[in-house]
Design an enzyme around this catalytic site. Structure first.
Site, mmCIF file in Angstrom:
data_model
loop_
_atom_site.group_PDB
_atom_site.id
_atom_site.type_symbol
_atom_site.label_atom_id
_atom_site.label_comp_id
_atom_site.label_asym_id
_atom_site.label_seq_id
_atom_site.Cartn_x
_atom_site.Cartn_y
_atom_site.Cartn_z
ATOM 1 N N ASP A 178 -8.984 -9.249 7.603
ATOM 2 C CA ASP A 178 -8.831 -10.001 8.836
ATOM 3 C C ASP A 178 -9.686 -11.254 8.743
ATOM 4 O O ASP A 178 -10.743 -11.248 8.101
ATOM 5 C CB ASP A 178 -9.295 -9.169 10.043
ATOM 6 C CG ASP A 178 -8.469 -7.906 10.213
ATOM 7 O OD1 ASP A 178 -7.285 -7.925 9.830
ATOM 8 O OD2 ASP A 178 -9.007 -6.896 10.709
ATOM 9 N N ASP B 241 -17.833 -3.680 17.692
ATOM 10 C CA ASP B 241 -18.415 -2.378 18.008
ATOM 11 C C ASP B 241 -19.695 -2.066 17.224
ATOM 12 O O ASP B 241 -20.773 -1.980 17.790
ATOM 13 C CB ASP B 241 -17.368 -1.252 17.900
ATOM 14 C CG ASP B 241 -16.534 -1.320 16.623
ATOM 15 O OD1 ASP B 241 -16.838 -2.134 15.736
ATOM 16 O OD2 ASP B 241 -15.567 -0.531 16.510
ATOM 17 N N ASP C 245 -7.090 -3.848 4.627
ATOM 18 C CA ASP C 245 -6.493 -5.156 4.894
ATOM 19 C C ASP C 245 -7.628 -6.137 5.192
ATOM 20 O O ASP C 245 -8.780 -5.736 5.346
ATOM 21 C CB ASP C 245 -5.514 -5.093 6.076
ATOM 22 C CG ASP C 245 -6.052 -4.243 7.190
ATOM 23 O OD1 ASP C 245 -7.283 -4.296 7.426
ATOM 24 O OD2 ASP C 245 -5.267 -3.514 7.827
HETATM 25 P P1 ATP Z 1 -10.347 0.163 9.272
HETATM 26 O O1 ATP Z 1 -10.934 0.154 7.926
HETATM 27 O O2 ATP Z 1 -9.970 1.516 9.705
HETATM 28 O O3 ATP Z 1 -9.271 -0.867 9.506
HETATM 29 P P2 ATP Z 1 -11.832 -1.554 10.964
HETATM 30 O O4 ATP Z 1 -13.281 -1.561 11.360
HETATM 31 O O5 ATP Z 1 -11.342 -2.722 10.176
HETATM 32 O O6 ATP Z 1 -11.567 -0.216 10.228
HETATM 33 P P3 ATP Z 1 -9.874 -2.304 12.898
HETATM 34 O O7 ATP Z 1 -9.265 -1.467 13.963
HETATM 35 O O8 ATP Z 1 -9.040 -2.882 11.834
HETATM 36 O O9 ATP Z 1 -11.004 -1.390 12.280
HETATM 37 O O10 ATP Z 1 -10.696 -3.420 13.651
HETATM 38 C C1 ATP Z 1 -11.144 -4.627 13.047
HETATM 39 C C2 ATP Z 1 -12.477 -5.064 13.635
HETATM 40 O O11 ATP Z 1 -12.339 -5.311 15.024
HETATM 41 C C3 ATP Z 1 -13.581 -4.016 13.529
HETATM 42 O O12 ATP Z 1 -14.242 -4.080 12.293
HETATM 43 C C4 ATP Z 1 -14.476 -4.395 14.688
HETATM 44 O O13 ATP Z 1 -15.287 -5.495 14.334
HETATM 45 C C5 ATP Z 1 -13.498 -4.869 15.732
HETATM 46 N N1 ATP Z 1 -13.095 -3.767 16.646
HETATM 47 C C6 ATP Z 1 -12.034 -2.942 16.499
HETATM 48 N N2 ATP Z 1 -11.950 -2.088 17.517
HETATM 49 C C7 ATP Z 1 -12.964 -2.383 18.344
HETATM 50 C C8 ATP Z 1 -13.402 -1.864 19.595
HETATM 51 N N3 ATP Z 1 -12.781 -0.841 20.171
HETATM 52 N N4 ATP Z 1 -14.492 -2.437 20.167
HETATM 53 C C9 ATP Z 1 -15.120 -3.473 19.583
HETATM 54 N N5 ATP Z 1 -14.764 -3.987 18.411
HETATM 55 C C10 ATP Z 1 -13.699 -3.469 17.795
HETATM 56 MG MG MG Z 2 -9.215 -3.114 9.640
#
Ligand code: ATP
Ligand code: MG
Length: 449
Positions: free
Chosen positions: A75, A150, A73
């Site tokens: 963001d 993160d 997705d």
């Molecule tokens: P996925 O592909 O699984 O969605 P993602 O990195 O996009 O991985 P999300 O949970 O959608 O994970 O989170 C979106 C963004 O928010 C991450 O890329 C990161 O920048 C930030 N983020 C998410 N969780 C955390 C956390 N626990 N601490 C700090 N930043 C976070």
């Molecule tokens: Mg994501």
């Protein structure tokens, strides 16, 4: 360093500018085309920018595009407040109490828009006694928003209108070097949010990136902190992990890093018993394959599989104590679900399907009279059959049973009639291919219907 590298590879046309603390990576260097951005995310960044705000695609989507993977997705991050975002779009609603986000909806696609936030300084942050942050929803600027993320690979901002990437933490270089690196001091960041330990495992397994040694090092010492994380959050993360399409790899890594303790009791117990491990691994492999084939996956099926051997063992104990098989299967199921809930809260909404899948298993043993036809007609037959095949694959149920049902469900009426086993009324012995591989608990003939 990145500037030099890019100049060397792409010549003078690929100039890396610095804007404030950010390196700005040009399209010529990273080659992420705006056509790779979803329709909705593009509309959101265009709309916000036209209204005078900053807006970027951010996080996992930018990382995945740089890795030539398909983002799950998109963001968007912006300096507009949630109310300002809502005013720009016709179909937008503010969600969340702690972090107020905006969902902007375009048909099937929902784009999540977050306002730049900053991490709160240690002095004024509300933390628990281990350093876990309880409140961090202060707005900030782009640079601060990068710093509170993160991993460096997750902190890149992509502007679809200029096709530039803004990078504050050398995330671009880390992605090119296939390294997942925590921003800031890893120990502090894990204390702030222990779920980051699970994210490190999941993202490195899913993306095939290696964990930077300094990022991996504190995990062994801090893993106990996961027990302070609210259950629902832990469950969400576990589900993400299991449905990442790389569950096998994730579980292997969790095991290696000893992060599985206390989360899924069956992982502690089952991975130590050969039959249980085989079953869990088949279930995970099957889920990974379904995700690769873009088939739907059901969390209830997966959790039913993960807990099956617990149910079997509990059921068997109760039968050995002389209780009647059918009745105690229900007690065994409830007992296992309760025990599990004390560790990792599987929401109750999955209970019905999980129980149905379990309860239908002994009914595959009944192959005479009208019973097979009745089983076949149930809406949950297909899922229960898939579940039974996993049991056959792991050696817990007879391979012949799976083959019989595979044939029976596709056979015409004559063939079905010929396949039915004689109905003697009394429990009967079946031909078994391998004595070793059958479980007495499931083999027993049960008058369930
Ligand atoms: P996925 O592909 O699984 O969605 P993602 O990195 O996009 O991985 P999300 O949970 O959608 O994970 O989170 C979106 C963004 O928010 C991450 O890329 C990161 O920048 C930030 N983020 C998410 N969780 C955390 C956390 N626990 N601490 C700090 N930043 C976070
Ligand atoms: Mg994501």
């Amino acid at each position: 360093m990145i500037k030099k590298l890019i100049k060397r590879v792409f010549g003078k046309s690929a100039k890396v500018k610095s804007v404030g603390a950010a390196q700005v990576i040009p399209f010529e260097a990273h080659a992420v085309d705006r056509d790779g951005i979803s329709f909705g995310a593009r509309r959101v960044t265009d709309g916000l920018q036209a209204a005078g705000f900053q807006a970027y695609v951010v996080g996992g989507a930018v990382r995945d595009l740089l890795l030539n993977k398909h983002p799950k997705d998109f963001d968007v991050a912006t300096n507009a407040t949630p109310e300002e975002v809502r005013r720009v779009f016709r179909r937008a609603r503010i969600i969340g109490r702690r972090f107020r986000l905006v969902h902007v909806i375009f048909g099937e696609e929902t784009v999540e828009v977050s306002t730049f936030r900053r991490a709160i300084d240690a002095e004024d942050a509300q933390t628990d006694e281990h350093g876990r942050i309880l409140r961090d929803n202060e707005f900030g600027d782009q640079e601060q928003d990068a710093a509170r993320r993160d991993f460096t690979a997750n902190a890149l901002f992509y502007d679809p209108s200029t096709q530039e990437i803004f990078d504050y933490h050398n995330g671009y270089g880390d992605i090119r070097a296939n390294t997942l690196r925590m921003i800031g001091d890893p120990e502090v960041r894990y204390r702030e949010d222990p779920v980051r330990m699970l994210r490190a495992v999941r993202l490195s397994a899913k993306l095939g990136m290696k964990l930077d040694p300094a990022t991996a090092a504190p995990i062994a010492k801090l893993k106990e902190l996961l027990s302070n994380v609210p259950e629902a959050r832990l469950f969400d993360e576990m589900l993400k992990l299991l449905l990442s399409g790389h569950a096998m790899e994730c579980i292997k890594k969790l095991h290696e890093m000893e992060l599985h303790h206390g989360m899924l009791p069956m992982l502690d117990v089952i991975l130590e018993q050969p039959m249980g491990e085989k079953f869990v691994m088949s279930a995970l492999q099957n889920t990974d394959q379904r995700i690769a084939d873009e088939k739907p996956t059901s969390p209830a099926f997966l959790f039913a599989a993960l807990l099956w051997h617990e149910v079997l063992a509990t059921w068997k104990l109760k039968q050995d104590a002389g209780e009647k098989a059918v009745a105690v299967l229900h007690f065994a199921m409830d007992e296992v679900l309760e025990r599990q809930r004390a560790q990792l809260a599987i929401p109750r909404r999955y209970d019905t399907v999980m129980k149905e899948l379990w309860v239908l298993q002994p009914r595959f043993e009944q192959r005479s009279g009208q019973r097979p036809l009745r089983l076949l007609a149930l809406p949950r037959f297909r899922a229960a059959f898939d579940f039974m095949l996993l049991r056959c694959q792991s050696g817990e149920a007879d391979v012949e049973l799976g083959e019989w049902w595979e044939e029976f469900q596709h056979a015409n009426d004559d063939r079905r009639a010929a396949m039915l086993m004689p109905d003697t009324g009394a429990p009967k012995k079946r031909r078994r291919r391998s004595k070793k591989s059958t479980s007495s608990a499931v083999q027993s003939e049960l008058p369930i219907d």
